[in-house]
Design a protein around this motif. Sequence first.
Motif, PDB file in Angstrom:
ATOM      1  N   LEU A  24       1.587   8.141  14.910  1.00  0.00           N
ATOM      2  CA  LEU A  24       2.922   7.730  14.452  1.00  0.00           C
ATOM      3  C   LEU A  24       3.200   6.269  14.808  1.00  0.00           C
ATOM      4  O   LEU A  24       3.792   5.535  14.018  1.00  0.00           O
ATOM      5  N   ALA A  25       2.775   5.849  15.984  1.00  0.00           N
ATOM      6  CA  ALA A  25       2.961   4.449  16.378  1.00  0.00           C
ATOM      7  C   ALA A  25       2.196   3.524  15.437  1.00  0.00           C
ATOM      8  O   ALA A  25       2.722   2.487  15.001  1.00  0.00           O
ATOM      9  N   LEU A  26       0.958   3.894  15.087  1.00  0.00           N
ATOM     10  CA  LEU A  26       0.179   3.081  14.153  1.00  0.00           C
ATOM     11  C   LEU A  26       0.821   3.054  12.777  1.00  0.00           C
ATOM     12  O   LEU A  26       0.844   2.014  12.105  1.00  0.00           O
ATOM     13  N   LEU A  27       1.372   4.166  12.360  1.00  0.00           N
ATOM     14  CA  LEU A  27       2.057   4.228  11.073  1.00  0.00           C
ATOM     15  C   LEU A  27       3.291   3.323  11.069  1.00  0.00           C
ATOM     16  O   LEU A  27       3.513   2.555  10.121  1.00  0.00           O
ATOM     17  N   LEU A  28       4.071   3.360  12.132  1.00  0.00           N
ATOM     18  CA  LEU A  28       5.270   2.518  12.215  1.00  0.00           C
ATOM     19  C   LEU A  28       4.918   1.035  12.320  1.00  0.00           C
ATOM     20  O   LEU A  28       5.584   0.187  11.710  1.00  0.00           O
ATOM     21  N   LEU A  29       3.876   0.713  13.057  1.00  0.00           N
ATOM     22  CA  LEU A  29       3.452  -0.684  13.161  1.00  0.00           C
ATOM     23  C   LEU A  29       2.932  -1.199  11.821  1.00  0.00           C
ATOM     24  O   LEU A  29       3.165  -2.360  11.457  1.00  0.00           O
ATOM     25  N   SER A  30       2.259  -0.351  11.064  1.00  0.00           N
ATOM     26  CA  SER A  30       1.796  -0.750   9.728  1.00  0.00           C
ATOM     27  C   SER A  30       2.973  -0.951   8.792  1.00  0.00           C
ATOM     28  O   SER A  30       2.993  -1.889   7.984  1.00  0.00           O
ATOM     29  N   LEU A  31       3.952  -0.082   8.885  1.00  0.00           N
ATOM     30  CA  LEU A  31       5.162  -0.229   8.065  1.00  0.00           C
ATOM     31  C   LEU A  31       5.892  -1.514   8.431  1.00  0.00           C
ATOM     32  O   LEU A  31       6.363  -2.241   7.552  1.00  0.00           O
ATOM     33  N   ALA A  32       5.965  -1.812   9.719  1.00  0.00           N
ATOM     34  CA  ALA A  32       6.617  -3.051  10.152  1.00  0.00           C
ATOM     35  C   ALA A  32       5.873  -4.276   9.620  1.00  0.00           C
ATOM     36  O   ALA A  32       6.502  -5.266   9.218  1.00  0.00           O
ATOM     37  N   SER A  33       4.542  -4.209   9.584  1.00  0.00           N
ATOM     38  CA  SER A  33       3.758  -5.320   9.029  1.00  0.00           C
ATOM     39  C   SER A  33       4.065  -5.514   7.552  1.00  0.00           C
ATOM     40  O   SER A  33       4.211  -6.648   7.081  1.00  0.00           O
ATOM     41  N   ALA A  34       4.152  -4.415   6.829  1.00  0.00           N
ATOM     42  CA  ALA A  34       4.451  -4.510   5.400  1.00  0.00           C
ATOM     43  C   ALA A  34       5.860  -5.053   5.167  1.00  0.00           C
ATOM     44  O   ALA A  34       6.077  -5.888   4.285  1.00  0.00           O
ATOM     45  N   LEU A  35       6.809  -4.582   5.950  1.00  0.00           N
ATOM     46  CA  LEU A  35       8.192  -5.054   5.794  1.00  0.00           C
ATOM     47  C   LEU A  35       8.336  -6.513   6.197  1.00  0.00           C
ATOM     48  O   LEU A  35       9.157  -7.239   5.628  1.00  0.00           O
ATOM     49  N   LEU A  36       7.543  -6.937   7.149  1.00  0.00           N
ATOM     50  CA  LEU A  36       7.603  -8.326   7.604  1.00  0.00           C
ATOM     51  C   LEU A  36       7.222  -9.291   6.489  1.00  0.00           C
ATOM     52  O   LEU A  36       7.767 -10.393   6.403  1.00  0.00           O
ATOM     53  N   THR A  37       6.325  -8.870   5.622  1.00  0.00           N
ATOM     54  CA  THR A  37       5.906  -9.751   4.524  1.00  0.00           C
ATOM     55  C   THR A  37       6.993  -9.927   3.478  1.00  0.00           C
ATOM     56  O   THR A  37       6.941 -10.863   2.683  1.00  0.00           O
ATOM     57  N   LEU A  39      10.237 -10.372   4.206  1.00  0.00           N
ATOM     58  CA  LEU A  39      11.353 -11.158   4.721  1.00  0.00           C
ATOM     59  C   LEU A  39      11.262 -12.605   4.251  1.00  0.00           C
ATOM     60  O   LEU A  39      10.169 -13.174   4.191  1.00  0.00           O
ATOM     61  N   PRO A  40      12.406 -13.204   3.924  1.00  0.00           N
ATOM     62  CA  PRO A  40      12.392 -14.603   3.482  1.00  0.00           C
ATOM     63  C   PRO A  40      12.373 -15.574   4.672  1.00  0.00           C
ATOM     64  O   PRO A  40      13.363 -16.256   4.956  1.00  0.00           O
ATOM     65  N   ILE A  41      11.267 -15.608   5.386  1.00  0.00           N
ATOM     66  CA  ILE A  41      11.141 -16.509   6.528  1.00  0.00           C
ATOM     67  C   ILE A  41       9.883 -17.356   6.355  1.00  0.00           C
ATOM     68  O   ILE A  41       9.094 -17.142   5.442  1.00  0.00           O
ATOM     69  N   LEU A  42       9.713 -18.303   7.255  1.00  0.00           N
ATOM     70  CA  LEU A  42       8.565 -19.204   7.182  1.00  0.00           C
ATOM     71  C   LEU A  42       7.247 -18.431   7.218  1.00  0.00           C
ATOM     72  O   LEU A  42       7.116 -17.463   7.973  1.00  0.00           O
ATOM     73  N   PRO A  43       6.269 -18.854   6.421  1.00  0.00           N
ATOM     74  CA  PRO A  43       4.969 -18.162   6.420  1.00  0.00           C
ATOM     75  C   PRO A  43       4.287 -18.166   7.791  1.00  0.00           C
ATOM     76  O   PRO A  43       3.569 -17.224   8.127  1.00  0.00           O
ATOM     77  N   GLU A  44       4.529 -19.211   8.576  1.00  0.00           N
ATOM     78  CA  GLU A  44       3.940 -19.265   9.915  1.00  0.00           C
ATOM     79  C   GLU A  44       4.480 -18.142  10.800  1.00  0.00           C
ATOM     80  O   GLU A  44       3.744 -17.552  11.591  1.00  0.00           O
ATOM     81  N   LEU A  45       5.769 -17.853  10.671  1.00  0.00           N
ATOM     82  CA  LEU A  45       6.361 -16.767  11.455  1.00  0.00           C
ATOM     83  C   LEU A  45       5.852 -15.408  10.981  1.00  0.00           C
ATOM     84  O   LEU A  45       5.621 -14.509  11.794  1.00  0.00           O
ATOM     85  N   VAL A  46       5.676 -15.269   9.676  1.00  0.00           N
ATOM     86  CA  VAL A  46       5.143 -14.017   9.146  1.00  0.00           C
ATOM     87  C   VAL A  46       3.720 -13.810   9.654  1.00  0.00           C
ATOM     88  O   VAL A  46       3.364 -12.716  10.112  1.00  0.00           O
ATOM     89  N   GLY A  47       2.899 -14.856   9.609  1.00  0.00           N
ATOM     90  CA  GLY A  47       1.526 -14.755  10.094  1.00  0.00           C
ATOM     91  C   GLY A  47       1.465 -14.413  11.570  1.00  0.00           C
ATOM     92  O   GLY A  47       0.681 -13.554  11.988  1.00  0.00           O
ATOM     93  N   GLY A  48       2.302 -15.069  12.363  1.00  0.00           N
ATOM     94  CA  GLY A  48       2.343 -14.768  13.796  1.00  0.00           C
ATOM     95  C   GLY A  48       2.818 -13.349  14.068  1.00  0.00           C
ATOM     96  O   GLY A  48       2.270 -12.659  14.939  1.00  0.00           O
ATOM     97  N   GLY A  49       3.811 -12.910  13.321  1.00  0.00           N
ATOM     98  CA  GLY A  49       4.312 -11.545  13.488  1.00  0.00           C
ATOM     99  C   GLY A  49       3.273 -10.500  13.133  1.00  0.00           C
ATOM    100  O   GLY A  49       3.109  -9.494  13.835  1.00  0.00           O
ATOM    101  N   ILE A  50       2.557 -10.744  12.043  1.00  0.00           N
ATOM    102  CA  ILE A  50       1.516  -9.799  11.639  1.00  0.00           C
ATOM    103  C   ILE A  50       0.402  -9.758  12.679  1.00  0.00           C
ATOM    104  O   ILE A  50      -0.131  -8.688  12.994  1.00  0.00           O
ATOM    105  N   LEU A  51       0.052 -10.912  13.231  1.00  0.00           N
ATOM    106  CA  LEU A  51      -0.980 -10.930  14.274  1.00  0.00           C
ATOM    107  C   LEU A  51      -0.526 -10.185  15.530  1.00  0.00           C
ATOM    108  O   LEU A  51      -1.306  -9.464  16.155  1.00  0.00           O
ATOM    109  N   LEU A  52       0.736 -10.342  15.898  1.00  0.00           N
ATOM    110  CA  LEU A  52       1.252  -9.615  17.067  1.00  0.00           C
ATOM    111  C   LEU A  52       1.271  -8.111  16.822  1.00  0.00           C
ATOM    112  O   LEU A  52       0.944  -7.320  17.716  1.00  0.00           O
ATOM    113  N   LEU A  53       1.649  -7.721  15.610  1.00  0.00           N
ATOM    114  CA  LEU A  53       1.644  -6.293  15.288  1.00  0.00           C
ATOM    115  C   LEU A  53       0.221  -5.742  15.259  1.00  0.00           C
ATOM    116  O   LEU A  53      -0.033  -4.611  15.680  1.00  0.00           O
TER     117      LEU A  53
END
Length: 95
Positions: A24-37, A39-53
């Motif tokens: 379930l944790a992996l499923l939620l983290l994958s969903l968070a990665s998809a939702l992060l993409t 968001l209308p934010i800087l691509p650098e922040l999206v890349g960093g967020g995806i790497l952290l996830l």
Amino acid sequence: MEQASPLPKDCRRRRPDLLTGAWLALLLLSLASALLTMLPILPELVGGGILLLALAKARVILARYLDLADSPAWLRGFTIVLSGFTILVFVLYLL
């Protein structure tokens, strides 16, 4: 006749719950990665967020599926190496 297991009863009951929680944790983290993409934010922040996830997902896999939660030193060592690799990938992404 039922054979006795060398494992205690409560150990057999807890194991599927840990794996289900990890799944379930992996499923939620994958969903968070998809939702992060989305968001209308800087691509650098999206890349960093995806790497952290991705780092968080790797830690869940190491701790629960590979049973390194029982060996904190090994888990810490793998986490340090993966964190260094994540930082290196992020720096290369920014260049």
